[in-house]
Design a protein around this motif. Structure first.
Motif, short mmCIF file in Angstrom:
data_model
loop_
_atom_site.label_atom_id
_atom_site.label_comp_id
_atom_site.label_asym_id
_atom_site.label_seq_id
_atom_site.Cartn_x
_atom_site.Cartn_y
_atom_site.Cartn_z
N LYS B 38 0.96 -1.29 -0.10
CA LYS B 38 0.14 -0.06 0.03
C LYS B 38 1.09 1.20 -0.07
O LYS B 38 1.79 1.38 0.51
CB LYS B 38 -0.96 0.01 1.35
N THR B 39 0.21 2.37 -0.40
CA THR B 39 0.88 3.74 -0.25
C THR B 39 0.89 4.29 0.66
O THR B 39 -0.27 3.54 1.68
CB THR B 39 0.34 4.62 -1.51
N PRO B 40 1.57 5.22 1.44
CA PRO B 40 1.25 5.80 2.75
C PRO B 40 -0.20 6.26 3.00
O PRO B 40 -0.71 5.95 4.00
CB PRO B 40 2.20 6.94 2.76
N TRP B 55 5.71 -0.83 -5.11
CA TRP B 55 6.46 -1.54 -4.42
C TRP B 55 7.50 -0.53 -3.71
O TRP B 55 8.58 -0.78 -3.19
CB TRP B 55 7.51 -1.96 -5.50
N ASP B 56 6.73 0.53 -3.42
CA ASP B 56 7.63 1.69 -2.48
C ASP B 56 8.27 1.33 -1.43
O ASP B 56 9.24 1.61 -0.82
CB ASP B 56 6.57 2.86 -2.46
N ASN B 57 7.45 0.61 -0.56
CA ASN B 57 7.77 0.07 0.69
C ASN B 57 9.09 -0.67 0.60
O ASN B 57 9.95 -0.54 1.57
CB ASN B 57 6.70 -0.46 1.47
N GLU B 243 5.27 10.64 11.55
CA GLU B 243 4.46 9.63 10.73
C GLU B 243 4.57 8.42 11.09
O GLU B 243 5.91 7.83 11.18
CB GLU B 243 4.51 9.91 9.33
N GLU B 244 3.70 7.40 10.93
CA GLU B 244 3.79 6.13 11.25
C GLU B 244 4.62 5.28 10.23
O GLU B 244 4.20 5.40 9.00
CB GLU B 244 2.50 5.16 11.37
N PRO B 245 5.46 4.24 10.45
CA PRO B 245 6.22 3.75 9.18
C PRO B 245 5.55 2.38 9.09
O PRO B 245 6.36 1.43 8.74
CB PRO B 245 7.74 3.23 10.04
#
Lengths: 324, 282, 428
Positions: B38-40, B55-57, B243-245
């Motif tokens: 998921k995206t942020p 794949w950002d994470n 912000e939550e990681p």
């Protein structure tokens, strides 16, 4: 963690072995065997002692002091005062209560669920069996912290899907804050713990099921016993030993619960468990003396539980041995 | 049970039960995988699946900002767990052989000790170890974690292996000894080949346990020099301090679950037999 | 034994550093323990290494995300006289504990004078212990009141021009059926909120923060403490904090504020950058950004000035460092106004030096930059005591969940618990 399945059986096995005698004069060969035995087993024995006995003695020693890591000059010998403080504090007793609650519910549910899983795996079609075995091993092998995060995020009001999936159930809505109060927080903590460790208990029970003699089952069937009757009269009595061993180790394991609480609530909403209490005193507050006292008491609790279990179920372990 | 006798209906029920078990076992894993794609801002969509799969994470933890943190933790976790596993399996193999095979006083003492160590509350020994490690320079080093990991892996290795060893047909060893081999030769030539599968299984189980550790990891390390993955998850950060990681944690969780899944897929039969060996057959 | 350990550790650090960079052997390496951020501190370390031109090299090492966890780790290492700790990014409330224990190197008077020039008072106070500057102010954080213009308008409020009180916000949220953004999670964020409320009501959580543990007096059983509890009670009992109040942190409050039921929120300036990033990523609408206004932290009583929360990072110098002088030099390089401006623009963390706010880029990125500076000047630090961890945790344990807070019992409960804990009579 599931470090512990075989022990009780082993201990009673060794006890009843009757081979480690020594009453008859030793031959050279027997003497050599003794020496070799210690040469081989010694290192493991010494390592085990070093990594546990030494630290717990040290913890006991430190628990006699008032000692804060950031204020070493004020270190002071206070006899058993730390124990008085801990045992007279309602926070300690509440943590013990919560830990016992979590332990009892977890182990009870796991016993039933694990038994059901074991039955399914025992009787499953040959094609299905390896798939089931693989699936069931995944929760067992996954990192507890990862499991805790998965369950935490699933129920979290900010990121979870649980509320939107189950809002048709009474008491659950889009606005249910699972980590906002005691009951629901403990529910999720227990759910994660159960998910992760039931496979272990079910595998132990599966091994027990395999031991129930098939001809006894058949005989009961011929006598017209129903499925339930056979379960109660034949299956369970015949695998009592396996059940007890599984319960003992899961109980001890659940009593030491830490990771799930640490990740999900950090002890909020009164979900503080004994391990976490010890962690908070020593690691967070750096109160080495007080924290060591909590650690020693936690250790004594664990010893007490094992003692009770072994005393209570001695008979069963012995009868399990008789089967061999 | 002869499956040919089963009626269609019963068979269908078995399939339903089987699928229920599979869903039970895999659902939370599927969820964390889904979360990791998921995206942020999508993290708050309150749905099981991402709106867009990205794949950002993974980029973040493998090649992006968090790569130093994650990759060093991964290296530490793999290295420390493997070494701890190796040491405990070697020690346990000798011990288990002696227990299963030889007559010597103190056998029971060793097994009882192993039992006691296995039920030991980890948290109770963390503080004294922390103080000791600081004084002798083991704090935040690989050996500083490997040694305490032995307290987790050694007892189970001893039991699992003694259980395996008891099933080995020792007559072969005696036969070899009659043929003139010494105890040691008999052990090496006859027993080792028979024992290898058990040793291997024990190694996998020990590895899982070392891989799972959290308390030692957060208490006895403080830098990338030794911090293992479970402890490193607390170090991830979102785009800013507050912000939550979540995404990074989910991706890291998936990465560390992959080796476990591979081991399970390859060796499920052995792991099951290893876990169930001692319990009843002892 | 200890000395050998220390030198071995130092040598290891040095070797790793040399192996990593392969540069001149005589360059001393300074290790800077940083809190996780968006890469800004790593970049500053690089810049100052360059500027030092071989005098020293700065390496960074990461601390955990939670402030309390950062403290745990630092205190443990410093208690072991760890010489590898040269520069430390410190959360202000934990500075007194480390200073009192002698873990922080002294900062010479001339340096102290230089690094406090043009620095907001809150940041100077936060880096001072027993009238001595013990850390170099780096960046300074404060919370603002963020509001949805549409909601404020509908409720008849104009926070930009007329200071608002908590009472007004509560009434507005109630009449508009919206949620107020506050932080009710049992964590440091809750202490931040309570402290700001108590301070805004004219009180203090601790009357004598510098006293020894067994003599610390709490100031919660006062009108100010009760006023603070009353506000929390009103918000929580009426469900105005939203369903997730009991574990809502800064991020959760922001998400709620961005949603349909957002109205007013107290939060750090990171929310501005995060919201803009959300728009850029296509997850949030530009209209949301246009609807966001900002003002000074709400007051408790009409006509009285509020005392907003103060946070941020100051740089401590490890007392056991082998290069204290160089570390002080390096810290001075890190906190130059230019570097602070860079850090503010790229990482969204406000500068403690007022000069940085004149930077055009800062002004462009943060339309509310001047308000932030103003808020920092008025900000109230959390209690500065070596026992901050006990005070904060004790407060969190007794004032959580927010729905259990009442003016009658909560201040008393917190006072009893914290006093007994500090006397060593109770667990925490």
């Amino acid at each position: 963690m599931s470090t512990t399945q075989a022990a009780a059986g082993e201990v009673s096995g060794a006890a009843g072995d009757g081979r480690d005698g020594g009453r008859v004069p030793l031959s050279d060969r027997a003497r050599a065997e003794r020496r070799l035995g210690w040469w081989l087993a010694g290192p493991a024995f010494v390592v085990m002692l070093l990594v546990t006995a030494y630290p717990i003695l040290q913890a006991f020693y430190e628990s006699l002091f008032k000692y804060r890591l950031t204020d070493p000059d004020a270190r002071e010998f206070t006899w058993l005062n730390n124990y008085v403080v801990v045992l007279s504090d309602s926070i300690w007793w509440r943590a013990v209560g919560v830990t016992v609650l979590i332990t009892v519910i977890t182990v009870a549910v796991e016993a039933v669920l694990g038994f059901a899983l074991a039955l399914v795996m025992h009787r499953a079609l040959t094609t299905l069996r390896p798939i089931l075995r693989t699936a069931i091993l995944i929760p067992y092998a996954i990192i507890t912290v990862v499991s805790a995060f998965a369950w935490f995020y699933a129920f979290s009001i900010d990121s979870g899907f649980v509320n939107s999936w189950f809002n048709w159930l009474p008491g659950i809505s889009e606005d249910t804050n699972w980590f906002g109060e005691f009951g629901t927080s403990v529910f999720v903590i227990i759910a994660s713990e159960i998910w992760k460790t039931t496979p272990f208990i079910s595998l132990l029970l599966l091994a027990g099921l395999a031991q129930v003699p098939e001809d006894l089952q058949e005989a009961a069937k011929v006598d017209g016993a129903t499925w339930w009757q056979r379960l109660y009269k034949v299956t369970i009595p015949n695998m009592k030993a396996a059940i007890m061993v599984a319960l003992l180790f899961r109980t001890l394991d659940a009593f030491r619960i830490f990771d799930n609480v640490f990740i999900m609530t950090q002890g909020a909403n009164n979900t503080e468990v004994v391990s976490f209490l010890a962690y908070r005193q020593t690691i967070s507050r750096l109160e080495i003396g007080l924290g060591s006292a909590v650690s020693v008491l936690l250790f004594l609790c664990v010893v007490l539980i094992s003692f009770l279990f072994i005393k209570l179920f001695k008979v069963d372990l012995a009868s399990a041995r008789g089967e061999r | 049970m002869d499956e040919g006798q089963l009626s269609r209906g019963t068979k269908a029920w078995w399939w339903v039960a089987g699928i229920a078990v599979i869903v039970y076992a895999l659902f939370p894993v599927a969820w964390i995988v889904s979360l990791s794609f998921k995206t942020p801002s999508d993290l708050a969509n309150l749905q099981f699946l991402p709106t867009n799969w990205v794949w950002d994470n993974y980029d973040n933890i493998l090649v992006g900002d968090a790569q130093n943190l994650f990759l060093s933790a991964l290296r530490n976790s793999v290295g420390i767990s493997l070494i701890a596993t190796f040491i405990s399996v070697v020690l346990a193999t000798f011990a288990a052989y002696a227990i299963a095979r030889l007559d010597f006083p103190g056998k029971r003492l060793i097994l009882t000790t192993a039992l006691a160590v296995a039920i030991f509350p980890v948290i109770s020994i963390v503080t004294p170890l922390f103080n000791l490690w600081r004084n002798i320079g083991l704090y935040d080093t690989w050996p500083g974690l490997i040694i305490p990991y032995l307290s987790l892996t050694l007892p189970i290795s001893i039991w699992t292996l003694s259980a395996f060893f008891r099933q080995i047909p020792w007559e072969l060893e005696q036969a070899a000894q009659v043929d003139g081999a010494t105890t040691w030769q008999a052990f090496r030539k006859v027993i080792v080949p028979l024992a290898t599968p058990g040793v291997f299984t024990t190694a996998i189980i020990s590895f899982f346990i070392a891989w799972n550790d959290f308390v030692y990891g957060i208490s006895l390390t403080s830098t990338e020099a030794a911090r293992p993955v479970p402890a490193a998850l607390a170090f991830f950060t979102g785009a800013s301090q507050f912000e939550e990681p979540t995404g990074a944690i989910a991706a890291a969780a998936v990465v560390v679950t992959i080796p476990v899944v591979i081991l399970v897929l390859l060796f499920q039969r052995r792991i099951v037999s290893g876990l169930t060996q001692g319990a009843v057959k002892g | 034994m200890r000395r050998r350990t220390v030198s071995v550790a130092a040598a290891t650090v040095l070797l790793t550093a040399l192996a990593a960079c392969g540069s001149d052997e005589t360059t001393p390496t300074l290790t800077w323990y940083i809190n996780p951020d968006n890469g800004g501190q790593v970049e500053l370390a690089r810049r100052c290494t360059e500027a030092a031109d071989g005098a020293y090299r700065i390496e960074t090492s990461l601390l955990p995300r939670e402030a309390s966890a950062q403290r745990e780790q630092l205190a443990r290492r410093l208690a072991a006289n760890d010489s590898s700790i040269d520069i430390i990014s410190l959360d202000p409330p934990f500075i007194p504990e480390l200073a009192e224990a002698g873990f922080l190197a002294e900062i010479p008077d001339d340096v102290a004078e230089a690094v406090t020039e043009n620095v907001v008072q809150g940041a100077i106070d936060g880096a001072t212990w027993r009238d001595q500057l013990v850390a170099v102010p780096f960046w300074a954080n404060t919370q603002l009141l963020w509001y949805r213009k549409s909601v404020a308008q509908a409720a008849g409020l104009d926070p930009e021009n007329e200071p608002v009180t908590w009472e007004q916000l509560i009434a507005a949220a109630q009449s508009q059926d919206k949620y107020l953004g506050v932080q009710g999670i049992r964590a440091e964020a809750l202490t931040v909120w309570i402290n700001a409320l108590v301070a805004s009501a004219g009180g203090e959580i601790l009357d004598n923060p510098e006293a020894p543990a067994d003599q610390v007096q709490l100031g919660l059983e006062s009108d100010a403490g009760q006023a603070a509890a009353q506000i929390i009670e009103d918000i929580a009992r009426n469900g105005l904090g939203g369903p997730g109040l009991a574990n809502q942190d800064e991020n959760g409050a922001m998400l709620q504020f961005q949603g349909d039921r957002g109205s007013f929120m107290v939060n750090w300036p990171f929310v501005w950058a995060a919201t803009l990033a959300g728009v850029e990523a296509g997850n949030l609408d530009q209209s949301l950004v246009d609807d966001i206004g900002w003002a000074l932290y709400p007051a408790v009583a009409e006509g009285e000035e509020s005392r907003p929360p103060y946070g941020g990072i100051s740089l401590g110098i490890g007392a056991f460092s082998e290069h204290t002088d160089l570390a002080i030099e390096a810290a001075q390089c890190i906190v130059t106004p230019e570097n602070q401006a860079y850090y503010m623009v790229t990482n969204g963390n406000p500068a403690s030096n007022t000069e940085a706010y004149d930077d055009p880029e800062v002004q462009e990125t943060f339309p509310m930059a001047d308000l932030i500076r103003e808020s920092l000047e008025a900000a109230a630090p959390r209690p500065q005591t070596p026992y901050y961890n006990e005070v904060s945790t004790g407060l969190q344990n007794t004032w959580h969940p927010p729905s259990s807070v009442t003016p009658d019992s909560s201040p008393e409960d917190a006072t009893t618990l914290i006093t007994e804990v500090l006397k060593g009579e109770r667990l925490l």
